[in-house]
Design a protein around this motif. Structure first.
Motif, PDB file in Angstrom:
ATOM      1  N   UNK A 108      21.519 -55.098  35.576  1.00 36.80           N
ATOM      2  CA  UNK A 108      21.664 -54.600  34.211  1.00 36.80           C
ATOM      3  C   UNK A 108      20.302 -54.188  33.670  1.00 36.80           C
ATOM      4  N   UNK A 109      20.302 -53.106  32.909  1.00 33.92           N
ATOM      5  CA  UNK A 109      19.082 -52.561  32.315  1.00 33.92           C
ATOM      6  C   UNK A 109      19.212 -52.569  30.801  1.00 33.92           C
ATOM      7  N   UNK A 110      18.133 -52.930  30.111  1.00 35.17           N
ATOM      8  CA  UNK A 110      18.044 -52.729  28.671  1.00 35.17           C
ATOM      9  C   UNK A 110      16.578 -52.582  28.309  1.00 35.17           C
ATOM     10  N   UNK A 111      16.298 -52.469  27.019  1.00 39.85           N
ATOM     11  CA  UNK A 111      14.913 -52.299  26.608  1.00 39.85           C
ATOM     12  C   UNK A 111      14.709 -52.618  25.150  1.00 39.85           C
ATOM     13  N   UNK A 112      13.447 -52.583  24.744  1.00 41.58           N
ATOM     14  CA  UNK A 112      13.095 -52.878  23.353  1.00 41.58           C
ATOM     15  C   UNK A 112      11.595 -53.064  23.231  1.00 41.58           C
ATOM     16  N   UNK A 168      25.093 -65.431  34.409  1.00 39.86           N
ATOM     17  CA  UNK A 168      26.289 -64.852  35.044  1.00 39.86           C
ATOM     18  C   UNK A 168      25.974 -64.258  36.417  1.00 39.86           C
ATOM     19  N   UNK A 169      24.770 -64.520  36.928  1.00 35.87           N
ATOM     20  CA  UNK A 169      24.421 -64.111  38.285  1.00 35.87           C
ATOM     21  C   UNK A 169      23.986 -62.671  38.452  1.00 35.87           C
ATOM     22  N   UNK A 170      23.529 -62.049  37.371  1.00 36.46           N
ATOM     23  CA  UNK A 170      23.069 -60.663  37.454  1.00 36.46           C
ATOM     24  C   UNK A 170      21.542 -60.591  37.410  1.00 36.46           C
ATOM     25  N   UNK A 171      20.991 -59.532  37.965  1.00 38.80           N
ATOM     26  CA  UNK A 171      19.560 -59.260  37.875  1.00 38.80           C
ATOM     27  C   UNK A 171      19.322 -58.371  36.661  1.00 38.80           C
ATOM     28  N   UNK A 172      18.237 -58.641  35.926  1.00 38.07           N
ATOM     29  CA  UNK A 172      17.959 -57.850  34.730  1.00 38.07           C
ATOM     30  C   UNK A 172      16.671 -57.056  34.871  1.00 38.07           C
ATOM     31  N   UNK A 222      30.433 -55.608  32.013  1.00 40.06           N
ATOM     32  CA  UNK A 222      29.635 -55.341  33.212  1.00 40.06           C
ATOM     33  C   UNK A 222      30.113 -56.174  34.395  1.00 40.06           C
ATOM     34  N   UNK A 223      30.342 -57.452  34.155  1.00 42.10           N
ATOM     35  CA  UNK A 223      30.793 -58.354  35.223  1.00 42.10           C
ATOM     36  C   UNK A 223      32.173 -57.933  35.729  1.00 42.10           C
ATOM     37  N   UNK A 224      33.063 -57.625  34.806  1.00 40.40           N
ATOM     38  CA  UNK A 224      34.432 -57.252  35.178  1.00 40.40           C
ATOM     39  C   UNK A 224      34.468 -55.983  36.034  1.00 40.40           C
ATOM     40  N   UNK A 225      33.497 -55.109  35.817  1.00 41.64           N
ATOM     41  CA  UNK A 225      33.450 -53.854  36.573  1.00 41.64           C
ATOM     42  C   UNK A 225      32.600 -53.951  37.841  1.00 41.64           C
TER      43      UNK A 225
END
Length: 321
Positions: A70-74, A91-95, A62-65
């Motif tokens: 970022x989205x996930x679930x559970x 890594x400086x991303x919003x989740x 994800x970072x490289x691109x």
């Protein structure tokens, strides 16, 4: 042996590697068996357990691109979601987390456990009623949210499946097996046992690593989910995507069903008493959702169906909380 395909291009080091292996004097085990434990509950602190190994590859891509979100679930107290939330901030991303609940009164949801860690990691959480989740799972809701984020922020959003269980995440435990080879597991043990739940991605990674290296260890997954019939097809799908068309899951893994107890997140008195006893006698803390059920199952199997194991030297992979 044909080479594996679709190897991820990117990897980051979120995981604290070389987690220790040591003897485990597990209560109730017949004297003829020797049990050892690999402490993958020590892959980090708040960012710990088996999910982190998968994120080494998933988030790296994800970072490289150039993804910023970022989205996930559970499930509501998902370990995977908690790990993703913490790693994303590192890594400086919003989740964004889609969390499934059975409770219709959302006001009763408390900010504790993994939910608290999600909040402290600035994750944006969305509550999804279980009744709203169809056969496609959370995938359609992931896509709707991804499109909404793109329209409102202009930023593209990376999607990670539930549990990080796909042909990228599986490399977390393919590489873990390489680590284990450096710990001489092929010479020291006969069988590997791990908790299996959902799509069995951790079990798949270990079994594929075992197969690719020519090791003759036998890999067992003690299934603590109610949908055991998903594991073998899921592993077969991973094998196909990695170019291992000639390999069948049933030939490289032994899935042992029937240890879900009262269901996901629900504990029997026997399970809770067992977890307490193990903690008091060995200092190893098991969780009630996954490893507690699996280890109780392991002890029961060793006493009733010992012929299932290749040998007497057994390594249990503690996949954390």
């Amino acid at each position: 042996m044909k080479p594996i395909t679709n190897i991820p291009k990117y990897r980051m080091k979120l995981t604290h590697e070389n987690t220790p292996i040591h003897t485990w004097n597990l209560p109730g085990v017949p004297d003829e068996f020797k049990i050892f434990i690999k402490r993958d509950d020590m892959t980090g602190s708040t960012l710990s357990g088996n999910k982190v190994r998968k994120l080494d590859f998933l988030l790296a891509g994800a970072v490289a691109q150039g993804y910023k979100q970022v989205i996930t679930g559970g499930q509501l107290q998902s370990n995977h979601c908690r790990s993703l939330a913490i790693a994303a901030r590192e890594v400086g991303m919003k989740s964004h987390l889609l969390l499934i609940v059975n409770e219709h009164d959302e006001s009763k949801i408390s900010i504790e456990g993994n939910m608290l860690l999600n909040c402290l990691s600035a994750a944006k959480m969305y509550i999804v009623q279980k009744s709203q989740v169809g056969k496609a799972g959370l995938t359609p809701k992931f896509e709707n949210l991804r499109q909404h984020i793109k329209l409102t922020t202009g930023e593209k959003c990376y999607t990670i499946p539930v549990g990080g269980s796909n042909e990228v995440g599986v490399f977390g435990y393919i590489e873990a097996f390489r680590e284990m080879m450096n710990q001489n597991v092929c010479e020291r043990f006969d069988d590997i046992v791990v908790t299996s739940c959902g799509l069995g991605n951790t079990l798949a990674g270990l079994a594929i690593g075992n197969y690719l290296t020519g090791s003759h260890l036998r890999c067992h997954g003690i299934d603590v989910s109610e949908q055991t019939n998903r594991v073998i097809p899921s592993i077969d799908d991973i094998l196909t995507k990695l170019g291992l068309h000639h390999v069948k899951a049933e030939n490289i893994v032994n899935v042992i069903p029937g240890y879900h107890g009262n269901g996901y997140g629900l504990s029997t008195r026997e399970e809770l008493e067992f977890i307490t006893m193990v903690g008091k006698k060995t200092g190893i803390v098991l969780d009630p959702v996954y490893t507690g059920k699996a280890v109780l199952g392991l002890v029961q199997i060793l006493n009733t169906r010992k012929e299932m194991f290749k040998g007497k030297r057994i390594l249990f992979i503690h996949t954390g909380w």
